[in-house]
Design an enzyme around this catalytic site. Structure first.
Site, mmCIF file in Angstrom:
data_model
loop_
_atom_site.group_PDB
_atom_site.id
_atom_site.type_symbol
_atom_site.label_atom_id
_atom_site.label_comp_id
_atom_site.label_asym_id
_atom_site.label_seq_id
_atom_site.Cartn_x
_atom_site.Cartn_y
_atom_site.Cartn_z
ATOM 1 N N LYS A 79 0.835 -1.200 0.000
ATOM 2 C CA LYS A 79 0.000 0.000 0.000
ATOM 3 C C LYS A 79 0.872 1.253 0.000
ATOM 4 O O LYS A 79 1.858 1.321 0.749
ATOM 5 C CB LYS A 79 -0.891 -0.036 1.247
ATOM 6 C CG LYS A 79 -1.870 1.112 1.373
ATOM 7 C CD LYS A 79 -2.678 0.953 2.667
ATOM 8 C CE LYS A 79 -3.775 1.991 2.796
ATOM 9 N NZ LYS A 79 -4.580 1.792 4.014
ATOM 10 N N SER A 150 -9.404 1.743 3.422
ATOM 11 C CA SER A 150 -8.581 2.504 2.517
ATOM 12 C C SER A 150 -7.554 1.685 1.739
ATOM 13 O O SER A 150 -6.961 2.189 0.793
ATOM 14 C CB SER A 150 -7.841 3.585 3.305
ATOM 15 O OG SER A 150 -6.957 2.993 4.239
ATOM 16 N N SER A 174 -9.588 -0.588 7.579
ATOM 17 C CA SER A 174 -9.052 -0.389 6.228
ATOM 18 C C SER A 174 -8.344 -1.582 5.605
ATOM 19 O O SER A 174 -8.043 -1.559 4.408
ATOM 20 C CB SER A 174 -8.112 0.818 6.206
ATOM 21 O OG SER A 174 -8.858 2.010 6.265
#
Lengths: 474, 74
Positions: A79, A150, A174
């Site tokens: 990420k 996210s 997330s």
């Protein structure tokens, strides 16, 4: 089965047996990226050449007898909130558009590197992880639906075969929310177990980092590498759950939950019962304070982290994140302290709850993936809830309490969208959570090559308009 | 529990300045609405009696809670 479809465990076994080389695997995954990325946009950057070089090194080392373990030669995504030496961490924001490259790895990137994993690239995040949808990325199962967030890029990359595993972060859900909406596995470890050094904070007292994978077994393997091999989540799974007490919430977790989600999760809980677990009804403590506590901690902490750039370049934030950050500056310190008190009380209450059960099983999110332009979810009781509030509602308790929480796919709704079940355990009881999830998987999930296990049907032309946000191939 | 009065835009402007995060005039209405919504959500915490509980800065990361182990902190 093509190499990009293999789970981490299957690929690792094939590599160890010299039936598959890291180069073949990495090439297969990179071809998959080329084939589907234009529709999904999971990646910010794909480092194709660097990945091939790393795969060649892994192949050479393994051939020479220097096999580092199950992650050696396995291609993965990280990420873009997590530092990787030599790459910028843009955090999905124009604020970081000109960010310099990180001069060193985050602890987790360093540990994956030491385990021999092959970095494919950085995956999209909702801006600064402050949101639940990841607007640049599309859901792998239906391109007109949100990926969840996210860590949406990581979840979609794993779901679509664009990475064998990925890393995400989780402050209010997330990792688990996008994993559940994408039909993959996500593991938020116990707070503090996996170091967050080198990870851009959202709310440091709630931030976690962990794996997103296609199976629970794989999540255990990645977690082992993230904690430096000091755990026990990679051990073989036994089939029976005899002696395990599974808490089934009587409140909160099944309130305002879509009927198809409830049905799928209750059926999965029944599978745990059929495997020998004792199902025990439990009352979730302080549920009326969950949202207040999550917001009371996260909102002011996020604003405090961003205060400098809020002063110097607020126009570079997207409007939704900027508004939250600006409003967060107005939370009274007394309310922040009350949220911290509440966390203490909540943690103590959950400790007492875990005197009666070993695992709590519940839905991960109350609804499947929303349409990309959908703002609210209507509930049968006549109420409406914002999509973000709904997605956080069932995942936030494990952030507040720091308890380990795993999501695994347990079915799909009538539109074919994935449904996730969440398993929450005691602090540092990742092994129990993983064992429970693996038992479900072994009993219920289709095996290799069987229909239902595999990847989403991306080849469909519907909803295939190119998403915004360009990926760069380096 | 008494309800918390909403802030008005000119009050938000002043509070934001006090907090060191001054707002552009065009953003006052939006930020005011969001700030009042956040306050409405977290105000319920004022019902809590913390007793002697410490306002924990974060979850204490410590192994050994399960299975009676008492090995070192992480």
């Amino acid at each position: 089965m093509r190499p990009y479809e293999l789970t981490l465990a299957e690929a690792a076994e094939a590599i160890a047996a010299r039936e598959l080389s890291p180069v073949e695997l990495t090439d297969s995954v990179l071809r998959r990226v080329e084939s589907v990325e234009g529709r999904l946009n999971a990646y910010v950057t794909v480092l194709a050449e660097a990945a091939r070089r790393a795969a060649v090194r892994a192949e050479r080392d393994i051939a020479a007898g220097r096999h580092l373990g199950p992650l050696h030669g396995i291609p993965m995504g990280i990420k873009d909130l997590i530092d990787v030496a030599g790459l910028p961490t843009k955090a999905g924001s124009r604020v970081r558009e000109s960010a310099p490259v990180a001069d060193r790895d985050s602890t987790v990137a360093s540990r994956l590197r030491a385990a021999g994993a092959v970095l494919l690239g950085k995956t999209h995040t909702h801006e600064f992880a402050y949101g639940l949808t990841t607007p640049r990325t599309r859901n792998a199962w239906a391109h007109d639906r949100v990926a969840g967030g996210s860590s949406g890029g990581s979840a979609v990359a794993v779901a679509a075969g664009e990475a064998t595993f990925a890393l995400g972060t989780d402050t209010g859900g997330s990792i688990r929310v996008p994993a559940a909406l994408s039909g993959v596995v996500g593991l938020k470890p116990t707070y503090g177990l996996v170091p967050v050094r080198g990870v851009t904070p959202l709310s440091r007292s709630l931030d976690h980092v962990g794996p997103i994978t296609r199976t629970v077994e794989d999540a255990g393997l990645v977690l082992e590498a993230l904690i430096g091999g000091a755990g026990d989540t990679a051990s073989p799974a036994g089939g029976s759950l005899a002696g395990l007490r599974v808490g089934v919430p009587r409140n909160h977790y099944f309130d305002r939950v879509h009927p198809e989600v409830e049905e799928a999760v209750r059926a999965a809980i029944d599978v745990l019962g059929a495997l020998g677990a004792e199902l025990v009804g439990v009352d979730i403590p302080m549920s009326e304070y969950l949202q207040a506590t999550q917001w009371g901690l996260m909102v002011p902490e996020a604003t405090a982290y961003h205060q400098r750039t809020l002063r110097t370049s607020p126009e570079l934030y997207s409007d939704d994140v900027r508004t939250l950050l600006e409003a967060g500056g107005l939370v009274p310190a007394g309310d922040y302290l009350r949220a911290r008190w509440s966390r203490t009380l909540m943690r103590d209450a959950w400790t007492r709850l875990f005197e009666t059960v070993d695992v709590v099983a519940a839905p991960t999110v109350p609804a499947t993936a929303a349409h990309r332009d959908q703002r609210t979810i209507p509930w049968p009781d006549g109420s409406e809830e914002s999509v973000s509030d709904a997605y956080v509602r069932l995942s936030a308790p494990a952030n507040i309490t720091g308890l380990p929480a795993l999501t695994l796919p347990v079915g799909a709704d009538s539109a074919g969208l994935p449904i996730g079940m969440q398993l929450i355990g005691r602090p540092f009881a990742e092994a129990t959570v993983v064992r429970t999830g693996r038992a479900y998987e072994a009993a219920h999930a289709p095996g290799p090559g069987e229909r239902g296990r595999g990847l989403p049907p991306h080849a469909t032309a519907a909803h295939s308009a190119a998403p915004t946000g360009a990926m760069s191939l380096r | 529990m008494p309800t918390t009065p909403d802030l008005l835009p000119h009050e938000v402007a002043r509070w934001a300045q006090r907090a060191g995060l001054p707002l552009e005039p065009g953003r006052l209405d939006l930020v005011t609405a969001t700030a009042n919504h956040i306050q409405a959500v977290i105000a319920v915490l004022r019902e809590l009696d913390p007793g002697e509980a410490a306002p924990a800065p974060a979850y204490p990361a410590r192994r050994g809670v399960e299975e009676g182990r008492d090995d070192a902190a992480v």
